[in-house]
Design an enzyme around this catalytic site. Structure first.
Site, PDB file in Angstrom:
ATOM      1  N   TYR A   7      -5.104 -10.626  14.159  1.00 22.28           N
ATOM      2  CA  TYR A   7      -3.773 -10.107  13.786  1.00 22.28           C
ATOM      3  C   TYR A   7      -3.634 -10.031  12.261  1.00 22.28           C
ATOM      4  CZ  TYR A   7       1.286 -10.558  12.883  1.00 22.28           C
ATOM      5  OH  TYR A   7       2.568 -10.407  12.394  1.00 22.28           O
TER       6      TYR A   7
HETATM    7  N1  LIG Z   1       6.759 -13.134  15.126  1.00 24.99           N
HETATM    8  C1  LIG Z   1       6.666 -13.541  13.871  1.00 24.99           C
HETATM    9  O1  LIG Z   1       6.941 -14.712  13.548  1.00 24.99           O
HETATM   10  C2  LIG Z   1       6.260 -12.555  12.804  1.00 24.99           C
HETATM   11  C3  LIG Z   1       6.099 -13.004  11.506  1.00 24.99           C
HETATM   12  C4  LIG Z   1       5.800 -12.092  10.502  1.00 24.99           C
HETATM   13  C5  LIG Z   1       5.676 -10.741  10.810  1.00 24.99           C
HETATM   14  N2  LIG Z   1       5.802 -10.306  12.082  1.00 24.99           N
HETATM   15  C6  LIG Z   1       5.685  -8.854  12.354  1.00 24.99           C
HETATM   16  O2  LIG Z   1       6.962  -8.258  12.222  1.00 24.99           O
HETATM   17  C7  LIG Z   1       6.975  -7.026  12.930  1.00 24.99           C
HETATM   18  C8  LIG Z   1       8.258  -6.898  13.727  1.00 24.99           C
HETATM   19  O3  LIG Z   1       8.448  -8.043  14.528  1.00 24.99           O
HETATM   20  P1  LIG Z   1       9.460  -7.993  15.783  1.00 24.99           P
HETATM   21  O4  LIG Z   1       9.598  -9.375  16.293  1.00 24.99           O
HETATM   22  O5  LIG Z   1      10.653  -7.183  15.425  1.00 24.99           O
HETATM   23  O6  LIG Z   1       8.536  -7.140  16.778  1.00 24.99           O
HETATM   24  P2  LIG Z   1       8.711  -6.800  18.315  1.00 24.99           P
HETATM   25  O7  LIG Z   1      10.096  -7.136  18.784  1.00 24.99           O
HETATM   26  O8  LIG Z   1       7.537  -7.367  19.046  1.00 24.99           O
HETATM   27  O9  LIG Z   1       8.615  -5.203  18.296  1.00 24.99           O
HETATM   28  C9  LIG Z   1       7.447  -4.513  18.145  1.00 24.99           C
HETATM   29  C10 LIG Z   1       7.679  -3.123  18.693  1.00 24.99           C
HETATM   30  O10 LIG Z   1       6.464  -2.362  18.514  1.00 24.99           O
HETATM   31  C11 LIG Z   1       6.389  -1.498  19.612  1.00 24.99           C
HETATM   32  N3  LIG Z   1       5.066  -0.976  19.882  1.00 24.99           N
HETATM   33  C12 LIG Z   1       3.977  -1.665  20.313  1.00 24.99           C
HETATM   34  N4  LIG Z   1       2.956  -0.819  20.532  1.00 24.99           N
HETATM   35  C13 LIG Z   1       3.421   0.417  20.248  1.00 24.99           C
HETATM   36  C14 LIG Z   1       2.845   1.710  20.300  1.00 24.99           C
HETATM   37  N5  LIG Z   1       1.587   1.890  20.717  1.00 24.99           N
HETATM   38  N6  LIG Z   1       3.597   2.781  19.938  1.00 24.99           N
HETATM   39  C15 LIG Z   1       4.875   2.613  19.553  1.00 24.99           C
HETATM   40  N7  LIG Z   1       5.490   1.414  19.473  1.00 24.99           N
HETATM   41  C16 LIG Z   1       4.763   0.334  19.830  1.00 24.99           C
HETATM   42  C17 LIG Z   1       6.849  -2.349  20.792  1.00 24.99           C
HETATM   43  O11 LIG Z   1       7.212  -1.495  21.852  1.00 24.99           O
HETATM   44  P3  LIG Z   1       7.155  -2.000  23.388  1.00 24.99           P
HETATM   45  O12 LIG Z   1       8.420  -2.732  23.598  1.00 24.99           O
HETATM   46  O13 LIG Z   1       7.050  -0.708  24.137  1.00 24.99           O
HETATM   47  O14 LIG Z   1       5.918  -2.872  23.517  1.00 24.99           O
HETATM   48  C18 LIG Z   1       8.003  -3.104  20.197  1.00 24.99           C
HETATM   49  O15 LIG Z   1       9.239  -2.453  20.411  1.00 24.99           O
HETATM   50  C19 LIG Z   1       5.716  -7.006  13.777  1.00 24.99           C
HETATM   51  O16 LIG Z   1       4.757  -6.179  13.155  1.00 24.99           O
HETATM   52  C20 LIG Z   1       5.241  -8.458  13.732  1.00 24.99           C
HETATM   53  O17 LIG Z   1       3.845  -8.563  13.849  1.00 24.99           O
HETATM   54  C21 LIG Z   1       6.097 -11.192  13.102  1.00 24.99           C
END
Ligand SMILES: NC(=O)c1ccc[n+]([C@@H]2O[C@H](COP(=O)([O-])OP(=O)(O)OC[C@H]3O[C@@H](n4cnc5c(N)ncnc54)[C@H](OP(=O)(O)O)[C@@H]3O)[C@@H](O)[C@H]2O)c1
Length: 221
Positions: free
Chosen positions: A135
């Site tokens: 990741y």
């Molecule tokens: N979790 C943490 O603590 C953390 C920390 C730092 C950064 N981040 C990053 O911050 C970002 C946003 O986080 P979040 O929690 O808001 O993310 P999230 O709720 O998991 O949302 C990610 C979105 O990406 C979409 N997606 C996945 N594959 C796709 C594709 N092939 N085409 C189009 N859309 C697609 C998903 O759609 P589906 O619903 O259809 O799957 C989902 O709606 C992410 O990149 C994450 O890695 C996370």
């Protein structure tokens, strides 16, 4: 402004879409699941269905035509394995950059992650889970691809651990910060402030902290 958000049904993305649309910006949200379109419409965001792991550059460029900025807030998400870290967290971010360039869009905001520096140069931190390494490598590769493009004004935001706690409007935002967490509400508000500030070439880490978001963004170099 007219903004495209990729991964628009994500938790940060929906907060961002609502903030932008509430103040009168036009927001187009890319989702892969047509069932998510109604939620976006309810948020005041125009849904467009594209799977960013299979769409072509022209398909996405057509969505980005005429917008002021694109925001990549997609992610393969928890439960996905290393291959989808590469196809989404790197590949889809790069596809959006190709599409932005093809459409003549200059500004790109990438939601990356704290921790990417720990894998720079192919390093593998001791004891880190393989999928988490994949990741972080995918996020770092996306950053490097975007920052190397002279046609794009790229801003990279690396949040710490995301929470669904209510936003406080106060953060710590700097090139390098101590590890911590941050409410998604505040990440979305920082993205709005960065869109307004018109940053270019900025790479910042973001955690909860004492500084009002407007001041934190105004203090960026
Ligand atoms: N979790 C943490 O603590 C953390 C920390 C730092 C950064 N981040 C990053 O911050 C970002 C946003 O986080 P979040 O929690 O808001 O993310 P999230 O709720 O998991 O949302 C990610 C979105 O990406 C979409 N997606 C996945 N594959 C796709 C594709 N092939 N085409 C189009 N859309 C697609 C998903 O759609 P589906 O619903 O259809 O799957 C989902 O709606 C992410 O990149 C994450 O890695 C996370």
């Amino acid at each position: 402004m007219r903004i495209v958000i990729a991964g628009a049904h994500g938790k940060i993305a929906r907060r961002l879409g609502r903030l932008l649309s509430a103040r009168g910006d036009t927001v187009v949200g890319i989702v892969r699941n047509p069932d998510h379109a109604a939620d976006l419409t309810a948020d005041g965001v125009e849904p467009v269905v594209r799977d960013l792991e299979s769409a072509g550059v022209e398909d996405v460029a057509a969505v980005a035509a005429g917008v002021d900025a694109v925001v990549f807030a997609a992610g393969a998400g928890p439960g996905s394995g290393a291959p989808r870290k590469d196809t989404v967290d790197r590949g889809a971010a790069v596809l959006l950059a190709d599409a932005a360039e093809a459409a003549g869009v200059r500004r790109y905001l990438l939601v990356s992650s704290m921790g990417v520096e720990s894998v720079r140069g192919g390093r593998t931190p001791d004891g880190m889970d393989d999928v988490f390494v994949a990741y972080l490598r995918a996020k770092l590769a996306a950053e490097e691809d975007l920052l190397a493009r002279s046609a794009l004004a790229t801003t990279v935001v690396r949040p710490g651990g995301l929470t669904d706690d209510p936003g406080t409007g106060r953060v710590t935002l700097a090139r390098s910060v101590e590890r911590g967490s941050i409410p998604r509400d505040d990440v979305a508000a920082v993205l709005v402030a960065l869109l307004d500030a018109g940053t270019d070439g900025v790479v910042v880490e973001l955690v909860a902290g004492p500084t009002p978001i407007g001041e934190a963004v105004a203090a960026l170099p």
